[in-house]
Write an enzyme that holds these catalytic residues in place. Structure first.
Site, PDB file in Angstrom:
ATOM      1  N   GLU A  61     -27.840 -31.265  23.416  1.00 23.16           N
ATOM      2  CA  GLU A  61     -27.148 -29.976  23.302  1.00 23.16           C
ATOM      3  C   GLU A  61     -27.344 -29.114  24.544  1.00 23.16           C
ATOM      4  O   GLU A  61     -27.554 -27.914  24.476  1.00 23.16           O
ATOM      5  CB  GLU A  61     -27.635 -29.231  22.055  1.00 23.16           C
ATOM      6  CG  GLU A  61     -27.384 -29.983  20.772  1.00 23.16           C
ATOM      7  CD  GLU A  61     -27.888 -29.268  19.533  1.00 23.16           C
ATOM      8  OE1 GLU A  61     -27.197 -29.349  18.497  1.00 23.16           O
ATOM      9  OE2 GLU A  61     -28.951 -28.630  19.601  1.00 23.16           O
ATOM     10  N   ASP A  75     -26.630 -34.218  11.286  1.00 21.42           N
ATOM     11  CA  ASP A  75     -27.383 -32.967  11.415  1.00 21.42           C
ATOM     12  C   ASP A  75     -27.539 -32.279  10.065  1.00 21.42           C
ATOM     13  O   ASP A  75     -26.847 -31.301   9.785  1.00 21.42           O
ATOM     14  CB  ASP A  75     -26.664 -32.032  12.400  1.00 21.42           C
ATOM     15  CG  ASP A  75     -27.534 -30.859  12.840  1.00 21.42           C
ATOM     16  OD1 ASP A  75     -28.717 -30.824  12.465  1.00 21.42           O
ATOM     17  OD2 ASP A  75     -27.020 -29.989  13.557  1.00 21.42           O
ATOM     18  N   GLU A 127     -29.853 -24.823   6.534  1.00 24.99           N
ATOM     19  CA  GLU A 127     -28.900 -24.471   7.588  1.00 24.99           C
ATOM     20  C   GLU A 127     -27.458 -24.757   7.194  1.00 24.99           C
ATOM     21  O   GLU A 127     -26.604 -23.878   7.261  1.00 24.99           O
ATOM     22  CB  GLU A 127     -29.252 -25.223   8.867  1.00 24.99           C
ATOM     23  CG  GLU A 127     -28.289 -24.980  10.004  1.00 24.99           C
ATOM     24  CD  GLU A 127     -28.643 -25.783  11.240  1.00 24.99           C
ATOM     25  OE1 GLU A 127     -27.856 -25.751  12.194  1.00 24.99           O
ATOM     26  OE2 GLU A 127     -29.692 -26.452  11.241  1.00 24.99           O
TER      27      GLU A 127
END
Length: 847
Positions: free
Chosen positions: A307, A386, A414
Site C-alpha cells: 500500500e 482484507d 473494520e
C-alpha cells in the site's frame, strides 16, 4: 408527548447508583447472590510468593485479594512469605519458588509445566496456583477468579498450557493520538506526537490482556512513524514496558522500513537498503538502544512494500533480506521479528483477467520459505484479501513449512460494522482456524500451522488487531468486547467452543441470569450470518465502500480501481474467476486436495461461489436451487429483517442489566436495525439496476409504505440527487436550501386510519448537527438530532451516502387517513437536515 431519539436523552434517565460504564469489562468481580455465595467458603488469606512488586506473582496476589473481596465481601489479606500448608489459603507462585519454599515433595503431583503453563488445584483447603513463570501464575489467578465469579465452585486439579507461544495484540495507534480504524476513541498510549505521561489506562488495559493470557503488545500503527525511535520515544516505550511488566506483557513496536533516511537524532542516512552496512549498523544501534531501556523488549512488527509503504523491494532486495536485517539485530537479545505478509500492489489492472490481489501473499513469500532467520515469524491475514465477511483461508499457511507463521485476526470490525453492528467474530475465526489445508494429503489445520505443530516450528501464534481507545467501553461497544475476550481464549486454545466462551464472557460481564445469557448468546451467534446476509454473500466480499470509510454500502467502489477487491460485476455476470483452467490461478495455490474442490464449480461451496467463479446472475445454487441474483435479493431482505429483531429482543433484558450499558447497547442495536435497511436497499437496487432482473417477490424497488421526501410540499428544502444513487430511496433526497434556515416538508397521510410505526430515513453527516421535528396535524410526535457521531465511533462521512444514511422509528402512532404530516428540519454546521423518506409501517411490516 415529544419523543427525542438520541442517546443523551436515554442516558438522562439513568440511576447513577446502577450505572456501569463498561470500563471493568469482564473483570467486574460483581458480588454473587447470597444463595450462591454461601455454597463456597473462599480462603481469606492469599500467599503470593513473589520476588518483587513488579513480578506478575505480586500482581496475582493483589488481583486475588480484589477479586475475592468483590465477589464474596469480607477482608482478604495478602502475604509474600510461606505459611503452613495446613492453613486454608490460596498460594500463588511460580513452581520453582513454591518448591523452594515448601520442598519438592509437596509438588510431586504437579506435571511438568511448559512455557506460560499453570497448574490450578482447588481440591484441598489450600488452593494451589502454580505457574511455569510469573505471568503463568497470574494467568492461573485469573482462571480461578473467573471460575468463582461465575459461581463455579467445582473441585478441580489440572494443568493448562498455551497452544502457541505468540499471543500478541497489534494496536494501530498513531503518535498524534488518533487511531487508524479507531472506533473506541483516541489512543490510550499516544498524544501530540509522543507517549502520554499518564499511563493508567495502559495499566488497566494490561490487566485485561493478562486476564485473557495475552503476552505481547505492539503499541503503534503498522503505518509507523519513525520519530518513535528518537530518545524521547524510546524512553516512552520503556515507560509503557514498565507499566505492563507486572502483567507479564512484553512490549514491541512497528517500524517504518525507511526510518534510517528520516531526519532522526541517530543519523540521517541517504539510503535504507537492507544490505547496506551503514543501514545494518544503524538498525543494530537502534535495537541495542531500545534493549538498554527495555531488556525484555518483545521485538518488531514490520509492514513493508504494501500500500505504498517502503521496503526491501525498493532496492531490488528480497523480502527475506529485509526481514533478516531486523532479525539479526534482535537475535542477540532474544527478540522476534514479525513480518507482515500483507504485501501487494494496489495499482493492478482489472482489465487483465489473470490479475488478482489474492495471489500476492503466496507469490511474494512461497519461494522465501526456509530463507528467513529462525526468529522471523511471517504474520498472515486470515484470508487472502482484507478481513472480509467471508474469505477462504490464506493458502500461504500451507507454504510456510520452514518459517514460523502467525495468523492475523482483526478484533476491530473494520469491514464488519465498525462496532456499530453486532458481530461476534469467533465463528468466523473458527471457519479459518479449523480449515484443513491437506498439505501432503495429511491433516493440516490452520490452527496447527500457526501453533508450529504441523511443520515442527518453534515460533508461531496469533496477532489480534485491536484498537482500544479512551472510550469507557474500550472498543466503543459493550457487546464487541466479547471479541477481545474470545481472541485471548482462542489464542490459548484454538479449539475452544465459541458458544462456551461467549457464555463465560456474558456471565462475567453482565449477569448469570439465564435470560441474559440466552439473549446475548442468541443475538451474538446470529450476528455473523445476519450481517453477511445484508452486506455481501456467496463469497462476493462485504460490498462496503473500499475507497472511503469501509463502513456503509457501495458495491460500485469494488471495481474499476487498482485495489484488487474486485467483483467483476457487469450486466450479465458477477464474481472472480480464480480457477487455474480459466482464471487467475488462485485456486492452484492450495494443496491439490483443496485446490481440486475450489477449481470445480460443482464442488465449491455456495458460500464461496463468487470468490472462486465468475457466473451468470441466473446460475442456480446447489444448496437452494435459487439463482444467484434471487439469492442476493432474498438474503438481503432476510438479513435486514432479522436485524430488526435484535433491539426488540434486547429490550426483554431491561432491569436485568444496569441502565447505562442496557441503554447504550439498545441505542446501537436500534441504529443497526435502521442501517441494515440502508444496506439491504442499496445492494439490491445496485444489482437490480445492473442486471435488469426483477425480484421474484417484487420487493426490490417497491416501497408501498414509504412517502418519498421529494414528493412532499417543500418550503426551504430542495431536491438533491444522491451519490451513490443506490444509497437513497428512489435515488433522491432533500436538503435545506441554506445551511442557516430551516426547511419544511409537508404532505398528507395516504394510508388507511390505524396504528403505525413511523420510520424516517435521513442522513447524519459528520461535522454538523441538524434537528428534525415530526408532527401530525401540527402535534409533535417526535424529534431527533443528527448527532450520531457523538455516540457511534464508525468512520464518519461528510456526504449523503451509505455511511451517513440512517433511520429513526417512532412506535405505535395513531394515524387518520388525510392527516397532515410535517417535518421541520433545522440545519446545523455542514449538515443541511437531509431527508430521504417517511414510512408508515403497519404491525409486522418493515419496508
Amino acid at each position: 408527548m415529544t419523543v427525542i431519539w438520541q442517546l443523551g436523552a436515554l442516558l438522562s434517565l439513568l440511576s447513577l447508583a446502577s450505572a456501569e460504564t463498561g470500563h471493568a469489562a469482564w473483570l467486574r468481580y460483581a458480588p454473587l447472590p447470597a444463595s450462591v455465595a454461601r455454597q463456597y467458603s473462599a480462603p481469606s488469606t492469599v500467599v503470593a510468593l513473589n520476588i518483587s512488586e513488579v513480578d506478575p506473582v505480586y500482581t496475582a496476589g493483589q488481583e486475588l485479594q480484589k477479586g475475592i473481596q468483590g465477589i464474596f465481601g469480607g477482608k482478604v489479606t495478602v502475604a509474600n512469605t510461606n505459611i503452613s500448608l495446613s492453613s486454608p489459603a490460596i498460594i500463588v507462585s511460580t513452581l520453582g519458588q513454591y518448591v523452594k519454599a515448601y520442598g519438592s515433595e509437596t509438588a510431586g503431583h504437579v506435571p511438568e509445566l511448559t512455557d506460560d503453563a499453570f497448574w490450578l488445584d482447588t481440591t484441598g483447603d489450600t488452593v494451589q496456583i502454580l505457574g511455569q513463570n510469573g505471568r503463568a501464575a497470574l494467568y492461573g489467578a485469573f482462571e480461578y477468579l473467573s471460575l468463582i465469579a461465575q459461581g463455579n465452585f467445582s473441585k478441580v486439579a489440572y494443568a493448562t498450557a498455551p497452544d502457541a507461544p505468540i499471543r500478541w495484540v497489534n494496536q494501530w495507534d498513531n503518535m498524534d493520538g488518533h487511531i487508524e480504524r479507531g472506533y473506541g476513541g483516541d489512543s490510550i498510549v499516544f498524544s501530540n506526537g509522543t507517549i502520554k505521561n499518564d499511563l493508567q489506562r495502559v495499566i488497566d488495559y494490561g490487566r485485561l490482556l493478562a486476564s485473557i493470557r495475552i503476552n505481547g503488545i505492539i503499541i503503534n500503527n503498522v503505518n509507523a512513524n519513525a520519530t518513535l525511535l528518537n530518545p524521547k520515544g524510546v524512553d516512552g516505550i520503556g515507560r509503557v514496558a514498565d507499566a505492563l511488566r507486572p502483567y507479564g506483557i512484553q512490549v514491541g513496536i512497528s517500524l517504518n522500513f525507511a526510518s534510517p533516511s528520516a531526519n532522526l537524532v541517530y543519523g540521517n542516512l541517504t539510503t535504507f537498503d537492507p544490505l547496506n552496512q551503514t543501514v545494518i549498523d544503524w538498525w543494530t544501534n537502534v535495537t541495542d538502544t531500545i534493549y538498554d531501556r527495555v531488556p525484555d523488549f518483545a521485538g518488531y512488527l514490520v509492514k513493508a512494500n504494501s500500500e505504498g509503504q517502503p521496503g526491501p523491494l525498493t532496492y531490488n532486495r528480497t523480502l527475506a533480506e529485509g526481514a533478516n536485517m531486523f532479525a539479526s539485530a534482535l537475535k542477540p537479545h532474544g527478540g522476534i521479528l514479525m513480518f507482515r505478509a500483507f504485501v501487494y500492489d494496489n495499482h493492478i489492472n482489472e482489465t487483465n483477467w489473470k490479475a488478482d490481489r489474492a495471489n500476492a501473499a503466496v507469490d511474494f513469500f512461497r519461494d522465501l520459505d526456509g530463507v528467513f532467520d529462525d526468529n522471523v515469524v511471517v504474520q498472515v491475514k486470515y484470508g487472502p484479501i482484507d478481513f472480509q465477511v467471508r474469505e477462504p483461508p490464506s493458502p500461504l499457511f500451507a507454504h510456510l513449512r520452514q518459517t514460523g507463521a502467525a495468523i492475523e485476526l482483526q478484533i476491530t470490525q473494520e469491514y464488519l460494522g465498525q462496532q456499530c453492528h453486532l458481530f461476534y467474530l469467533p465463528p468466523l475465526w473458527h471457519s479459518i482456524l479449523d480449515f484443513d489445508l491437506r498439505s501432503d494429503n495429511k491433516s493440516t489445520l490452520v490452527s496447527d500451522v500457526v501453533s508450529g505443530k504441523r511443520f515442527n516450528r518453534t515460533l508461531g501464534g496469533y496477532a489480534g488487531v485491536v484498537n482500544v481507545g479512551v472510550n469507557d467501553t474500550w472498543l466503543g461497544s459493550h457487546l464487541s468486547m466479547s471479541n477481545l475476550y474470545a481472541f485471548g481464549r482462542l489464542a490459548w486454545d484454538p479449539h475452544g467452543d465459541s458458544e462456551t466462551i461467549l457464555q463465560d464472557w456474558t456471565r462475567l460481564t453482565f449477569s448469570s441470569d439465564p435470560a441474559v445469557i440466552e439473549t446475548i448468546t442468541d443475538l451474538s451467534l446470529e450476528s455473523w450470518p445476519t450481517y453477511e446476509s445484508y452486506t455481501g454473500n456467496l463469497g462476493i466480499q462485504t460490498l462496503t465502500d473500499i475507497l472511503y470509510t469501509h463502513f456503509g454500502p457501495n458495491p460500485a467502489s469494488q471495481d474499476n480501481n487498482g485495489w484488487g477487491q474486485w467483483t467483476r460485476a457487469d450486466a450479465d455476470s458477477i464474481g472472480m474467476d480464480r480457477t487455474v483452467s480459466n482464471g487467475t490461478g488462485f485456486s492452484g495455490q492450495y494443496p491439490p486436495e483443496v485446490a481440486e474442490v475450489f477449481e470445480d464449480i460443482s464442488t465449491t461451496p455456495d458460500n464461496l461461489l463468487l470468490w472462486f467463479h465468475h457466473v451468470n446472475y441466473t446460475t442456480k445454487l446447489k444448496s437452494s436451487g435459487k439463482t444467484v441474483i434471487q439469492h442476493f435479493y432474498d438474503a438481503h431482505y432476510a438479513g435486514a429483517e432479522n436485524a430488526q429483531t435484535f433491539a426488540t429482543r434486547w429490550e426483554r433484558l431491561k432491569g436485568k442489566i444496569d441502565d447505562q450499558r442496557y441503554n447504550e447497547t439498545l441505542f446501537r442495536l436500534r441504529y443497526q436495525a435502521g442501517h441494515s435497511i440502508v444496506w439491504r436497499d442499496a445492494i439490491n437496487e445496485f444489482y437490480h439496476n445492473m442486471s435488469g432482473i426483477a425480484d421474484e417477490a417484487k420487493r426490490v424497488g417497491s416501497h408501498p409504505w414509504r412517502i418519498e421526501a421529494e414528493s412532499f410540499d417543500l418550503d426551504g428544502y430542495d431536491v438533491y440527487q444522491v451519490h451513490p444513487f443506490h444509497t437513497a430511496s428512489n435515488f433522491t433526497g432533500i436538503v435545506t436550501s441554506s445551511n442557516t434556515t430551516a426547511g419544511t416538508a409537508t404532505t398528507t397521510v395516504p394510508f388507511e386510519s390505524g396504528t403505525y410505526d413511523i420510520a424516517v430515513g435521513y442522513w447524519d453527516m459528520f461535522n454538523g448537527t441538524s434537528k428534525w421535528v415530526l408532527s401530525l396535524n401540527n402535534k409533535t410526535i417526535g424529534s431527533w438530532l443528527g448527532d450520531n457521531e457523538k455516540y457511534l465511533g464508525h468512520e464518519p462521512s461528510r456526504y449523503l451516502d451509505g455511511h451517513s444514511a440512517t433511520r429513526v422509528t417512532f412506535h405505535n402512532i395513531t394515524v387518520e387517513k388525510g392527516d397532515t404530516v410535517k417535518i421541520v428540519g433545522t440545519p446545523g454546521g455542514i449538515e443541511p437536515a437531509p431527508l430521504d423518506y417517511v414510512a408508515f409501517l403497519p404491525e409486522g411490516v418493515i419496508d
